[in-house]
Design an enzyme around this catalytic site. Structure first.
Site, PDB file in Angstrom:
ATOM      1  NE  ARG A 178      97.729  85.467   2.743  1.00 56.44           N
ATOM      2  CZ  ARG A 178      97.238  84.256   2.437  1.00 56.44           C
ATOM      3  NH1 ARG A 178      97.609  83.197   3.121  1.00 56.44           N
ATOM      4  NH2 ARG A 178      96.405  84.101   1.416  1.00 56.44           N
ATOM      5  CD  GLU A 191      88.466  86.279  -6.340  1.00 60.78           C
ATOM      6  OE1 GLU A 191      87.875  86.809  -5.370  1.00 60.78           O
ATOM      7  OE2 GLU A 191      89.660  85.982  -6.316  1.00 60.78           O
ATOM      8  CE  LYS A 237      90.937  88.792  -7.230  1.00 50.74           C
ATOM      9  NZ  LYS A 237      91.349  89.619  -6.091  1.00 50.74           N
ATOM     10  CB  SER A 239      98.600  86.138  -7.495  1.00 55.94           C
ATOM     11  OG  SER A 239      98.356  86.304  -6.126  1.00 55.94           O
ATOM     12  N   GLY A 240      96.418  83.651  -6.916  1.00 57.58           N
ATOM     13  CA  GLY A 240      96.036  82.260  -6.665  1.00 57.58           C
ATOM     14  C   GLY A 240      97.105  81.301  -6.164  1.00 57.58           C
ATOM     15  N   GLY A 241      98.188  81.808  -5.599  1.00 60.66           N
ATOM     16  CA  GLY A 241      99.236  80.919  -5.105  1.00 60.66           C
ATOM     17  C   GLY A 241     100.409  80.796  -6.066  1.00 60.66           C
ATOM     18  NE  ARG A 258      97.382  83.729  -2.101  1.00 61.17           N
ATOM     19  CZ  ARG A 258      96.800  82.573  -2.398  1.00 61.17           C
ATOM     20  NH1 ARG A 258      97.285  81.450  -1.904  1.00 61.17           N
ATOM     21  NH2 ARG A 258      95.754  82.526  -3.192  1.00 61.17           N
TER      22      ARG A 258
END
Ligand code: 5MM
Length: 328
Positions: free
Chosen positions: A31, A175, A217, A259-261, A290
């Site tokens: 990041r 998750e 999650k 949000s996973g991309g 993200r």
């Protein structure tokens, strides 16, 4: 209602959600370097501080998931991050898995590490003020994936972790992320996510975990990022809610999404329609990394003079996402 039930419910109260600020060292490096910032401990600390000191986060955040390094760090004025979050009414949480690694004999699949010393680490986090924890597995969709062994290992690991966390008085967030990467259809994603959640909750029951004292999650159900036909928010909402109806025990108080991309827009639009259509017994909210931090990361770019603008953007993203959580 016991304390675990209250915490699990409070993490997804109307108008609020969770910030996932728990990137491991490897992900944090990616990041920071993506915006030309040097990856070192002080820059990682500054990056976290940007979010934790933004004015008004307590209006939109119920909790923040931290990474071990961040959990013990302090803000520039010497206040420990955990205390700073508490003072804003935001519950500190902690990622306790040790990231994923390739699964031997199952090319393309991964398992989650982190059982070594888990009980001792959990005790330290309880003493340090953590209220909840997180453990993530990844499930990939492909011609022969997920394999039965991958699902089996995920389910047993997740149940064992959840039992260990409740034993020391914290709320486990489970998750099992079904990855967005791939060219699979939304129908395939629905089938795999349903199977994943069913298998996980079956083992959670076998391990005598109190499902009213955990948070799920989940990934949303949508077509892969390389699929020729992308999913509309209506399709995502219907498939995701059908999946939950078929797999999540009704005693589970809260479901939050990663949000996973997805783009920030997709993550917001999809959440909004899911919230509007949700008739299930669960509260549904967000636990994005993200989709909440991305735009601020770009503005900040490692430069302290950009912090006010990056914080302003973060509050804007929180406002939009919290409104979407309420179906607005
Ligand atoms: C899937 O990742 C989680 C949610 O983030 P996004 O909203 O960006 O998808 C996130 O909490 C993740 O588990 C952490 O960033 C830690 O991941 P790594 O890969 O560093 O262990």
């Amino acid at each position: 209602m016991n304390n675990l039930h209250e915490i699990a419910r409070d993490l997804a109260v109307p108008g609020k959600g969770i910030l996932a600020a728990d990137e491991s060292l490897k992900t944090a490096k990616k990041r920071l370097e993506s915006v030309g910032a040097e990856d070192n401990e002080e820059n990682r600390r500054m990056y976290r501080e940007l979010f934790f000191t933004a004015d008004g986060i307590g209006d939109y955040l119920s909790g923040v998931i931290l990474f071990d390094e961040t959990f013990w760090q302090k803000s520039s004025d010497g206040t420990p991050f955990v205390k700073l979050l508490e003072s804003k009414g935001v519950m500190p949480g902690i990622k306790v898995d040790m990231s994923t690694a390739p699964m031997p004999n199952f090319p393309g699949e991964e398992f989650t590490q982190g059982f070594d010393g888990l009980a001792q680490r959990l005790e330290k986090y309880v003493e340090g003020g953590a209220k909840f924890t997180k453990w993530r597995n990844v499930i990939r969709i492909g011609d022969t994936m997920p394999s039965d062994m991958n699902l089996r290992e995920m389910a047993i690991g997740m149940a064992h972790y959840a039992a260990a966390v409740q034993a020391v008085g914290m709320v486990p967030m489970v998750e099992p992320e079904v990855l967005l990467e791939g060219s699979h259809t939304i129908e395939q994603a629905e089938e795999v996510t349903t199977k994943t959640l069913q298998r996980m909750f079956e083992e959670i029951k076998n391990y005598n975990v109190d499902v009213a004292g955990l948070v799920l999650k989940s990934s949303m159900v949508l077509a892969g990022d390389k699929a020729p036909k992308q999913s509309t928010p209506e399709e995502v909402a219907e498939a995701t809610l059908r999946t939950f109806e078929a797999s999540v025990p009704e005693e589970v108080p809260s479901i939050v999404f990663l949000s996973g991309g997805q783009t920030t827009q997709q993550a917001t639009d999809n959440l909004q329609v899911i919230a509007q259509k949700n008739n299930g017994p669960w509260q549904i909210s967000f636990s994005y990394a993200r989709a909440l931090q991305g735009p601020s990361l770009t503005i900040w770019a490692g430069k302290s003079e950009n912090i006010p603008a990056a914080q302003e953007k973060f509050i804007e993203r929180l406002k939009e996402t919290a409104a979407a959580r309420d179906g607005k």
